[in-house]
Design a protein around this motif. Structure first.
Motif, PDB file in Angstrom:
ATOM      1  N   ILE A  73      55.892 -11.846 -59.636  1.00 34.46           N
ATOM      2  CA  ILE A  73      55.419 -11.301 -60.911  1.00 34.46           C
ATOM      3  C   ILE A  73      55.820  -9.831 -61.027  1.00 34.46           C
ATOM      4  O   ILE A  73      56.317  -9.387 -62.058  1.00 34.46           O
ATOM      5  N   GLY A  74      55.634  -9.074 -59.950  1.00 32.36           N
ATOM      6  CA  GLY A  74      56.008  -7.661 -59.954  1.00 32.36           C
ATOM      7  C   GLY A  74      57.489  -7.452 -60.194  1.00 32.36           C
ATOM      8  O   GLY A  74      57.890  -6.574 -60.965  1.00 32.36           O
ATOM      9  N   LYS A  75      58.323  -8.276 -59.561  1.00 30.55           N
ATOM     10  CA  LYS A  75      59.774  -8.165 -59.754  1.00 30.55           C
ATOM     11  C   LYS A  75      60.159  -8.458 -61.195  1.00 30.55           C
ATOM     12  O   LYS A  75      60.979  -7.761 -61.780  1.00 30.55           O
ATOM     13  N   LEU A  76      59.564  -9.496 -61.764  1.00 27.99           N
ATOM     14  CA  LEU A  76      59.919  -9.866 -63.133  1.00 27.99           C
ATOM     15  C   LEU A  76      59.405  -8.838 -64.145  1.00 27.99           C
ATOM     16  O   LEU A  76      60.088  -8.546 -65.127  1.00 27.99           O
ATOM     17  N   LEU A  77      58.233  -8.305 -63.909  1.00 27.63           N
ATOM     18  CA  LEU A  77      57.694  -7.299 -64.824  1.00 27.63           C
ATOM     19  C   LEU A  77      58.463  -5.987 -64.739  1.00 27.63           C
ATOM     20  O   LEU A  77      58.474  -5.219 -65.695  1.00 27.63           O
ATOM     21  N   GLY A  78      59.105  -5.743 -63.611  1.00 30.93           N
ATOM     22  CA  GLY A  78      59.799  -4.479 -63.396  1.00 30.93           C
ATOM     23  C   GLY A  78      61.204  -4.416 -63.955  1.00 30.93           C
ATOM     24  O   GLY A  78      61.857  -3.389 -63.859  1.00 30.93           O
ATOM     25  N   GLY A  79      61.687  -5.480 -64.567  1.00 31.88           N
ATOM     26  CA  GLY A  79      63.065  -5.470 -65.059  1.00 31.88           C
ATOM     27  C   GLY A  79      63.194  -6.148 -66.408  1.00 31.88           C
ATOM     28  O   GLY A  79      62.227  -6.670 -66.966  1.00 31.88           O
ATOM     29  N   LYS A  80      64.408  -6.125 -66.911  1.00 30.24           N
ATOM     30  CA  LYS A  80      64.699  -6.782 -68.173  1.00 30.24           C
ATOM     31  C   LYS A  80      64.905  -8.264 -67.890  1.00 30.24           C
ATOM     32  O   LYS A  80      65.649  -8.627 -66.979  1.00 30.24           O
ATOM     33  N   ILE A  81      64.239  -9.119 -68.651  1.00 31.20           N
ATOM     34  CA  ILE A  81      64.336 -10.554 -68.411  1.00 31.20           C
ATOM     35  C   ILE A  81      64.706 -11.279 -69.698  1.00 31.20           C
ATOM     36  O   ILE A  81      64.433 -10.803 -70.799  1.00 31.20           O
ATOM     37  N   ASN A  82      65.351 -12.430 -69.528  1.00 33.97           N
ATOM     38  CA  ASN A  82      65.689 -13.240 -70.691  1.00 33.97           C
ATOM     39  C   ASN A  82      64.547 -14.217 -70.988  1.00 33.97           C
ATOM     40  O   ASN A  82      63.519 -14.209 -70.315  1.00 33.97           O
ATOM     41  N   ARG A  83      64.748 -15.068 -71.982  1.00 35.02           N
ATOM     42  CA  ARG A  83      63.676 -15.975 -72.391  1.00 35.02           C
ATOM     43  C   ARG A  83      63.296 -16.959 -71.285  1.00 35.02           C
ATOM     44  O   ARG A  83      62.119 -17.276 -71.101  1.00 35.02           O
TER      45      ARG A  83
END
Length: 89
Positions: free
Chosen positions: A42-52
């Motif tokens: 969760i921390g990794k995904l919240l910390g960067g730009k993500i696609n749909r």
């Protein structure tokens, strides 16, 4: 400049979602190690730009550790029917 078709973008989003599922499946967490892995993801995904695709995965993943902690810390009330009738423990 590279152009992408709508189908190509959708395929990449699906690929991202499935790659995340392979790395950390969306399932009930059974122990603290699995919980820690979910929180780290969760921390990794919240910390960067993500696609749909990654966003859809994140939406589902966020609910799993939250529910685990709510269940683990929810007080459980135990009543004994006999105690209610006797008026004593």
């Amino acid at each position: 400049m590279a152009t992408t078709t709508r189908g190509g973008a959708r395929r990449r989003q699906t690929d991202t979602y499935m790659e995340l599922i392979r790395r950390l499946p969306l399932k009930t967490l059974k122990n603290d190690v699995e919980h820690a892995a979910a929180v780290e993801m969760i921390g990794k995904l919240l910390g960067g730009k993500i696609n749909r695709g990654a966003g859809d995965y994140l939406d589902a993943l966020i609910l799993i550790p939250t529910n685990m902690r709510m269940i683990a810390t929810r007080p459980v009330e135990v009543t004994f029917p006999l105690n209610r009738h006797c008026g004593r423990l």
